[in-house]
Design an enzyme around this catalytic site. Structure first.
Site, PDB file in Angstrom:
ATOM      1  N   ASP A  15      45.243  56.780  46.073  1.00 53.60           N
ATOM      2  CA  ASP A  15      45.978  56.268  47.211  1.00 53.60           C
ATOM      3  C   ASP A  15      47.016  57.927  47.400  1.00 53.60           C
ATOM      4  O   ASP A  15      46.834  57.768  48.775  1.00 53.60           O
ATOM      5  CB  ASP A  15      46.971  55.029  47.747  1.00 53.60           C
ATOM      6  CG  ASP A  15      45.685  53.986  48.126  1.00 53.60           C
ATOM      7  OD1 ASP A  15      44.621  53.758  48.845  1.00 53.60           O
ATOM      8  OD2 ASP A  15      46.177  52.808  47.530  1.00 53.60           O
ATOM      9  N   SER A 174      43.916  45.226  41.500  1.00 51.88           N
ATOM     10  CA  SER A 174      45.773  45.489  42.112  1.00 51.88           C
ATOM     11  C   SER A 174      47.595  45.357  41.427  1.00 51.88           C
ATOM     12  O   SER A 174      47.580  44.298  41.058  1.00 51.88           O
ATOM     13  CB  SER A 174      45.764  45.387  43.275  1.00 51.88           C
ATOM     14  OG  SER A 174      47.340  45.902  43.771  1.00 51.88           O
TER      15      SER A 174
END
Lengths: 401, 401, 401, 401
Positions: A15, A174
């Site tokens: 990301d 995550s």
């Protein structure tokens, strides 16, 4: 016209790597900042990768000691557990990271700061409020929230821009980790009836695989701060890491929490906090011995408020200053030794002692002889129960007459 | 002139047996009352012994169901843990016993009520305030506190008056037990650095001797009340006793607490509450799923106050009525199933579900699509962070200008 | 054998004059201590009278400045009003007087300390707990509580011992006064339906006799401390006395309170606190301008606790230290000017300003342009209302399906 | 395709008149709803005007009694004052108006509901959260917030569409009024140093013009509800209106408040609440007489939370249900008479009495004889002060050894 400069919190993952390029596309000079707050990150790798994917400058910061002393310590002393369960792992690191970003932004004359959060979580709030609190003139960008891509779109963009795709892209978890613990969200957890998958855990052994012999740890506190384990002095960050290892081996500190996020939804997350839960437990026991009753009974009101203030992203605010000032006063006598048995997922306090103990046999004996005569208790009960008695008399009267 | 009549809470033990005779010596007709609140007392034995040592009448009451429904249930729903640790075992039974004593005093036209507490503990306060609340015209006597004898003097008196001396007179433990758990004080605990002796425990297995296989229990709640275990319905008192057994086998619910008594001193006590801790844990998890955030965040303030009110002997008071009225409103949606793994001293909630869950995948998905667009989060953060931002701007200005 | 020495808080009135002789009769050397905490006492007269009625030594202390700075100031900053009404007049002076008594006891090697309170009020508790906190080795005596005489018996004793009888012996009022106000109990107040008699008041004009023109006062605060009136600097004790006069003339600060005493009964008292109520009102308004919302909303929890801690005699305790530490953090920005109109019993704040104001037109305008776009409010409401919406959706589902 | 139908809260003023036309332009059939919550609106005029400017249907509702009984009464009993000052005037009416809108939307099969608020205030939040709570399927529109016009643009649009322009268009005040009071924002108030202009007030006389003779009012409460004035029974809405008049004449209830809005900014508003402040004051005094100490000391925690819950738009939520359930329990004994002197801006309680008073002379006398012997107070102080004493002993030891 000079290009605008932006400082980005850079993890080395997909990301934020994509964010570097995306921000460059928007016309920014990107300054990447990689931080270690105890997760054991390879800062050199992170530094190089940032430059490789397009940053103009790349900083790294080992913030472990500052994190331990300034952020973790008050949270430990206040036993901050959001909704009585979550020890605020990520919530504690966000303000520190924000502080480092602002410092570097000011040093590099940057115009803006960016973080890699999406629009559904708590961390975006914590970053943005912290940054505004520290320097309201800095613009804040959230590229991942702004681009709003699907996973596939993001990978396409990465491939087109020659950004390395991580090999564990299928990893369903995550994760965020620091000294104070590890948090994990994943698809498998979305059904709150489902048992968390074993792969969700990393810092703690499953109960089934913990040793059949306990480890005993004596933790020494000085004015509320843990300073030694089994007689050996440690700096705070090292002490926590050591306890993570020791207590983690015994399966201490797994937390499975359906929690209320700031943004209005409930989510389920799994945390592992072996050192944190051991220290909070031990510290509470030492307080039970050394705090006067009035303090012991009011401190939880402060603790609860501080938990919410930290969870809600208000670290850099006057309310936290006030709560911590109260907290600091309470810690002056929290000095002593706590003996903890680490065994089968438990951190069991088996003994506690302190030169400043408000409980000791000598005083108890003193009290028996001197204070606890018949009359003191009788007099106390007479006055303590008087409002209830009067209420009872009046209401009887009220009913009958 | 008619003799005065007194109703005495009678346990069958030495203190209250001696008290029957001592009260008779003071000129009272003594009515003994033996109660079972879940400790498994032999009520027939108690009844007979009272008459044998000098009572003019002897009543027994099986109060288990009333105790479970009226006293334990709200405490469980409020997760009442005094000082975050003690589930109020004895503090819950005292008002019930007081109520029974007053009822029998009114039936028998007694003038007074007596209990067997000394002058150093909490229970004397709880008895006397409860009795005054229920009938302020009744006199309350505390023979053990009044006579102030040493152990030897008491035994002398017993021998002279042909009161049977218990065979376990050397038992160092002072125990109180009911459905909700077991409390234990003893000399060996007086040093808070000492590990509690193994003999201090009875309801729970030591971790070292717990089974290597877990038991799984599914607990069903209806509006905050546990109604079934693994699909089988139970009345509440039976359900708790069943869980005491099941969870006790796995070592769940040992508590070692240095606590602040009402009477101004710290004491150390050991509690065993396998059923209580299992139910409180499970119930909290179901609330995490079904309570709105605002309720979840305010309920602890009510819980803490209720814990203190009960500990402090104020069960029969308007404040408790108010706190319970709040509590009752919160329980309407606490309906569902909780899956608990009993293993190695833990009651681990592995899953929870409810038709009234405020967390479910469908809603989460709904939320993603509809609510969690970029703009909602941005707008929220703008306004949430605005006071902090303004404060920062002003103070900067204040410093620089 | 040396006689024992006792230090007595001496007012110059009948009770403590008799107490000097009574203590001497018990074999004590009595050291009298007369204090002025702002009631305007003639300390020389008090000093001489003590020696005249039998004290071996007589000290006087002008404690006004210490009282104002150390005791009144934090109470003002915390707006401490017990039960939302009583500004803690006597409750604030008791710990200061205790401190002076202990200091003199230590200087004079005294064995004990004595106060003139009876057994029904709060002040006995405040004195004794304060003295124990400061020096637990000092014995504390309460002669008036101990002798338990009727008024007539006391006067007989005084006459026999040539203690002067005050000329206002028929005065029905029992008054205590200091910088922070004046309290009054009397027989006429015992019926809570009765209007307080006009003679009960002394510091404040009746509304019917107040001026028909207001006085305007500008009060300047520096970090929460009032430092000037209408541009003229004052030390705090002088500023309060000045305001007592100014606001008292306009009838500000009469309080008629049915309150819950520590000792379990309700009593009715009348207070006059013109300066106190003016300052508390003005200070609150400046806080409304300068405290961030989070602080403004939590400070009342601290204020309420501090009020109870002070009322309950726990001034010298760790809990007060903690609460004051919080308080101090909140006062850093409470700097500015408040314009108060004193008129017809009111202290009306008509204007307030501060360089550190969090409200100002420039910011408001800034906010309009920058923050308060349509989207921020919409986004905020979406997330703020989301828990309610989800709850509504689920419960509808629950009811209908 | 059928046109969509929308229900609009219609005041008869310019904003909502323009909104009718604007919503019609967007393709909606507009159903106008005019409500009277005690401001004395001409409902017939409002009804006709709605149809005249383009509504397809026009409803009017006299909601005064429901407003008084269901919304104002609990607020009065809880003394809800946001930030200790604002009696929640508009905050109380918004949920009621929302409820009426939803009822009519359901009756008329409407798709949506609309209100006339802008994007800067609290009321938009209260409307939207209330509507979602009552029917989450209804869409909510906020035309004024959406169009975002300047005043001139709005007037242009009105002229083009033949919407009558009010004659008092230059009126600088933005007013909202109901039974419980009147709120006013205006440009002149934006400087918090400025005295509010006299024109800002309407319900209350300026102090300078109040009568020189007081009015005495005896208010009778039954279980916390005011039921009569000076012996004459009134329905609640009429009683409040009567008191608004009486107390307003004497200038009671002006409030000038710099407050923290939900949306993150401070604003200054002026309120007039003569009836509200008189009733809250009188009710509190009756509680001082009839509530036990424990209830009196905890109720403010409930009151503060309820104030914030109502201010923050969460009327229709489980948290309010819980808080009101607590509140209801406290009101059972709040029965009696309060004598209030209305004079020069004050509502002075001069007397209060109750058959359920916990203070009365008989009890006081009883207490003197029976409870307040020397020993009760001594015993109480011994145990009350014991933690402080032990703390002092230990710390002394700690320091010296």
């Amino acid at each position: 016209m000079a290009k605008k400069k932006i400082v980005l919190a850079y993890s080395g993952g997909l990301d934020t790597s994509v964010a570097i390029r995306w921000l460059a596309d928007q016309g920014y000079d990107v300054v990447a900042v990689g931080l270690d707050v105890g997760e054991g990150k390879d800062l050199e790798f992170v530094k190089d990768k940032a430059l490789q994917v397009g940053a103009v400058q790349s900083y790294t910061v080992d913030a472990k000691k500052e994190f331990a002393e300034e952020f973790v310590l008050p949270a430990m002393q206040a036993h901050t557990l959001y909704e009585q369960k979550y020890p605020l792992v990520s919530a504690l690191s966000r303000p520190l990271i924000s502080k480092k970003l602002v410092e570097i932004a000011e040093q590099t004359n940057a115009d803006a700061v960016a973080h890699g959060c999406t629009g559904k979580g708590n961390d975006q709030v914590r970053f943005e409020v912290s940054i505004q609190a520290l320097n309201p003139d800095l613009e804040v960008l959230a590229p991942v929230r702004e681009w709003g891509w699907s996973r596939d779109e993001e990978i396409d963009y990465a491939k087109k821009n020659e950004i390395p795709i991580p090999i564990d892209l299928d990893n369903p978890y995550s994760v965020d980790q620091n000294l104070w613990g590890r948090s994990n969200e994943c698809g498998a957890l979305e059904d709150p009836w489902a048992t968390p998958p074993t792969g969700a855990y990393e810092l703690t052994a499953p109960l089934e695989e913990t040793p059949d012999e306990p480890d005993m740890v004596e933790i020494e506190f000085q004015q509320g701060k843990p300073v030694a384990l089994n007689g050996t002095s440690y700096e705070l960050d090292d002490l926590i890491l050591k306890l993570n290892e020791l207590a983690g081996k015994h399966g201490v500190g797994r937390i499975d929490h359906v929690e209320n996020r700031m943004v209005g939804i409930k989510s389920r997350e799994v945390y592992e906090c072996p050192g944190a839960m051991t220290l909070i437990t031990a510290h509470k026991e030492l307080e039970d011995l050394t705090l006067p009753k009035e303090v012991a009974h009011f401190k939880p009101t402060i603790e609860k408020k501080l938990s919410e203030v930290i969870y809600d992203g208000l670290w850099f605010s006057q309310i936290r200053d006030g709560l911590e000032a109260f907290l600091k006063e309470t810690q002056q006598n929290v000095t002593g030794l706590v003996r903890v048995k680490l065994f089968k997922g438990h951190a069991i306090v088996e003994g506690r002692k302190s030169d400043l103990s408000l409980y000791n046999e000598k005083l108890a004996t003193y009290s028996t002889d001197d204070e606890f005569n018949h009359q003191s208790a009788v007099g106390f009960i007479n006055l303590w129960g008087l409002p209830t008695k009067v209420h009872s008399m009046v209401n009887k009267k009220g009913v009958n007459v």
